[in-house]
Design an enzyme around this catalytic site. Structure first.
Site, PDB file in Angstrom:
ATOM      1  N   LYS A  19      45.117  40.409  39.120  1.00 13.52           N
ATOM      2  CA  LYS A  19      44.875  41.281  40.272  1.00 13.52           C
ATOM      3  C   LYS A  19      43.426  41.166  40.763  1.00 13.52           C
ATOM      4  O   LYS A  19      43.169  41.034  41.959  1.00 13.52           O
ATOM      5  CB  LYS A  19      45.211  42.735  39.892  1.00 13.52           C
ATOM      6  CG  LYS A  19      45.137  43.717  41.055  1.00 13.52           C
ATOM      7  CD  LYS A  19      46.093  44.885  40.855  1.00 13.52           C
ATOM      8  CE  LYS A  19      45.597  45.899  39.853  1.00 13.52           C
ATOM      9  NZ  LYS A  19      44.755  46.924  40.481  1.00 13.52           N
ATOM     10  N   SER A  20      42.486  41.201  39.824  1.00 10.54           N
ATOM     11  CA  SER A  20      41.071  41.120  40.200  1.00 10.54           C
ATOM     12  C   SER A  20      40.757  39.817  40.927  1.00 10.54           C
ATOM     13  O   SER A  20      40.034  39.804  41.929  1.00 10.54           O
ATOM     14  CB  SER A  20      40.184  41.232  38.949  1.00 10.54           C
ATOM     15  OG  SER A  20      40.341  42.465  38.318  1.00 10.54           O
ATOM     16  N   ARG A  24      39.695  39.062  45.047  1.00 14.46           N
ATOM     17  CA  ARG A  24      38.432  38.389  45.352  1.00 14.46           C
ATOM     18  C   ARG A  24      38.651  37.082  46.087  1.00 14.46           C
ATOM     19  O   ARG A  24      37.858  36.712  46.963  1.00 14.46           O
ATOM     20  CB  ARG A  24      37.632  38.186  44.058  1.00 14.46           C
ATOM     21  CG  ARG A  24      37.033  39.505  43.535  1.00 14.46           C
ATOM     22  CD  ARG A  24      36.678  39.426  42.043  1.00 14.46           C
ATOM     23  NE  ARG A  24      35.965  40.619  41.589  1.00 14.46           N
ATOM     24  CZ  ARG A  24      36.559  41.780  41.298  1.00 14.46           C
ATOM     25  NH1 ARG A  24      37.875  41.912  41.447  1.00 14.46           N
ATOM     26  NH2 ARG A  24      35.823  42.810  40.878  1.00 14.46           N
ATOM     27  N   GLY A  92      41.494  50.801  44.450  1.00 12.88           N
ATOM     28  CA  GLY A  92      40.073  51.080  44.286  1.00 12.88           C
ATOM     29  C   GLY A  92      39.221  49.840  44.472  1.00 12.88           C
ATOM     30  O   GLY A  92      38.115  49.896  45.009  1.00 12.88           O
ATOM     31  N   SER A 165      30.637  48.813  35.480  1.00 16.89           N
ATOM     32  CA  SER A 165      31.749  48.818  36.441  1.00 16.89           C
ATOM     33  C   SER A 165      31.738  47.533  37.246  1.00 16.89           C
ATOM     34  O   SER A 165      30.785  47.265  37.994  1.00 16.89           O
ATOM     35  CB  SER A 165      31.629  50.018  37.385  1.00 16.89           C
ATOM     36  OG  SER A 165      32.463  49.852  38.517  1.00 16.89           O
ATOM     37  N   ASP A 313      41.414  49.069  31.302  1.00 13.30           N
ATOM     38  CA  ASP A 313      42.740  49.203  31.915  1.00 13.30           C
ATOM     39  C   ASP A 313      43.869  49.137  30.889  1.00 13.30           C
ATOM     40  O   ASP A 313      45.004  49.532  31.184  1.00 13.30           O
ATOM     41  CB  ASP A 313      42.958  48.119  32.976  1.00 13.30           C
ATOM     42  CG  ASP A 313      42.183  48.409  34.251  1.00 13.30           C
ATOM     43  OD1 ASP A 313      41.826  49.575  34.482  1.00 13.30           O
ATOM     44  OD2 ASP A 313      41.938  47.461  35.014  1.00 13.30           O
ATOM     45  N   ARG A 386      50.030  51.716  35.362  1.00  8.53           N
ATOM     46  CA  ARG A 386      49.749  51.436  33.954  1.00  8.53           C
ATOM     47  C   ARG A 386      50.390  52.475  33.030  1.00  8.53           C
ATOM     48  O   ARG A 386      50.772  52.158  31.902  1.00  8.53           O
ATOM     49  CB  ARG A 386      48.245  51.324  33.720  1.00  8.53           C
ATOM     50  CG  ARG A 386      47.606  50.254  34.620  1.00  8.53           C
ATOM     51  CD  ARG A 386      46.434  49.561  34.036  1.00  8.53           C
ATOM     52  NE  ARG A 386      45.835  48.651  35.005  1.00  8.53           N
ATOM     53  CZ  ARG A 386      46.249  47.416  35.255  1.00  8.53           C
ATOM     54  NH1 ARG A 386      47.287  46.920  34.608  1.00  8.53           N
ATOM     55  NH2 ARG A 386      45.631  46.661  36.146  1.00  8.53           N
TER      56      ARG A 386
END
Length: 426
Positions: A19-20, A24, A92, A165, A313, A386
């Site tokens: 997902k990250s 990006r 987010g 973060s 996560d 999750r």
């Protein structure tokens, strides 16, 4: 979703793209000069929100069969003023990274999201962006969506991040691309570094040393071919399931094993988990491998400190593993869980308690006394993907049938989750 106990899980699977990295790849491809091709893109709701926002910013993005995406980037200064609110849904990552990217543009826009996003704190990103010269205003002292961004000339800063973060760090790195002078960031602990790796792959000039990150502005980013590995956060549910369901062996192919993300593997191995990593390779600066897990007798452990950002996560499903393990597991330093899609400390404790798990909430985590029978239960998802997936794993080792209410929340990050789970049953 009704889930009955599993006697055994066996098979070879793949999980959706990270997902990250998917987020990006679209963002960085949009500000690169030319066409970026993405293979293995995660077609989950969060990543589709990112595509929607960049289309509103004037970027032509094609979604092709086989989880392929083509981003027709217009260069660093090619974004256009949107005619509509940039709606980020439940994401987010989209919300916070957009703040950094849009702070240095030459137009105004508004960012908003769903009810969950409107509760999640944005001030941690906005404060340092204002130090760079950004003009961002919103609700509750500029802390909550909707947020108005008026693009301004930015300047580099030296900033010590108050929390580890990746979203905060990434927002500041995106802003640094448009800032005059250099930006130097210092993390309290190492957070996931997909932005640094991928921005450099696109031609940025970011140097990292231990907890320091130094970004020098560049005039152009270059389009790339990105192959998105399987998401270790999605693989985590099958890793835990394979360890705790008897007579099980599961291989998950082509999973990203970036060291800033593999805290869950370290913890589960320390608990006695049989986990084998094989066929390691590197794709667009990211390490990738196959992960094989076998049923194991787990023992309780303590999860704290520097490892927390590497598995934040995955804590809900680690709690499920702890419930199956003999002895006590203590999770602390995880107060960040309170501001996720749900308050994940409270929701994990509430839901596992329904199944007879001896678990208690603490100010910054939870204490789990494991090894007792787990009973079937009516689990709630809280519209948190999750939580839904973690409770489904717990249901596999319950003594009777369970139900996960609001199971459709899994579509945020893992469409097809329940189908893959079903396919492994022997």
């Amino acid at each position: 979703m009704i889930i009955s106990p599993a006697k055994s899980l066996k098979g070879e699977i793949t999980v959706p793209g990270d997902k990250s990295i998917s987020h990006r790849a679209v963002m960085f491809g949009s500000i690169a000069n030319g066409i970026t091709e993405i293979d293995g893109f995660l077609m989950g709701e969060d990543c589709l929100s990112t595509i929607d926002c960049f289309r509103k910013l004037g970027i032509h993005i094609e979604i092709l069969p086989g989880n392929k995406v083509k981003v027709h980037g217009k260069g660093m200064y090619g974004l256009q003023p949107p005619s509509d609110i940039l709606y980020t849904g439940n994401s987010g990552t989209t919300t916070r990274l957009l703040l950094g990217l849009l702070a240095g543009q030459n137009f105004e826009c508004t960012i908003d999201g769903d009810e969950s996003i409107r509760r999640r704190p944005m001030g941690r990103v906005i404060k340092p962006l204002k130090l760079m010269g950004a003009d961002i205003s919103g609700q509750k002292d500029d802390n909550l969506c909707p947020l108005a961004v008026k693009g301004q000339p930015l300047h580099g800063i030296r900033y010590e991040l108050p929390i580890a973060s990746a979203q905060l760090k990434s927002a500041l790195l995106l802003a640094s691309l448009y800032a005059e002078g250099n930006t130097f960031l210092i993390e309290p602990e190492k957070s996931r570094d997909h932005s640094e790796l991928m921005l450099n792959y696109f031609g940025a000039n970011i140097i990292t040393h231990e907890l320091g990150i130094h970004s020098t502005p560049v005039s152009e980013l270059y389009p790339q071919h990105i192959t998105v590995p399987g998401d270790i956060s999605s693989a985590a549910y099958f890793i835990v399931a394979g360890l705790i369901v008897p007579n099980s062996e599961i291989t998950i192919k082509n999973v990203g094993i970036n060291p800033t993300r593999t805290g869950i593997i370290d913890v589960l191995i320390s608990m006695g988990g049989k986990i084998d990593i094989s066929n390691t390779k590197t794709l667009n600066n990211e390490p990738v491998a196959d992960i094989t897990v076998k049923s194991s007798s787990l023992a309780g452990t303590t999860v704290e400190g520097a490892i927390i950002p590497r598995l934040i996560d995955e804590i809900p499903v680690i709690a499920v593993a702890a419930a199956a393990a003999k002895g006590t597991t203590v999770i602390k330093d995880a107060q960040e869980l309170k501001v996720k899609e749900s308050n994940r400390i409270k929701t994990v404790v509430t839901e596992l308690s329904k199944a007879g798990v001896d678990i208690q909430e603490t100010a910054d985590g939870m204490i789990i006394n494991g090894g007792n029978p787990i009973t079937g239960a009516q689990f709630e998802s809280y519209n948190d993907h999750r939580i839904a997936m973690s409770m489904a794993v717990a249901a596999l080792i319950a003594e009777s049938e369970s139900t996960v209410n609001g199971a459709e929340a899994v579509n945020i990050s893992f469409p097809g989750y329940f189908e893959i789970l079903k396919s492994l049953r022997v």
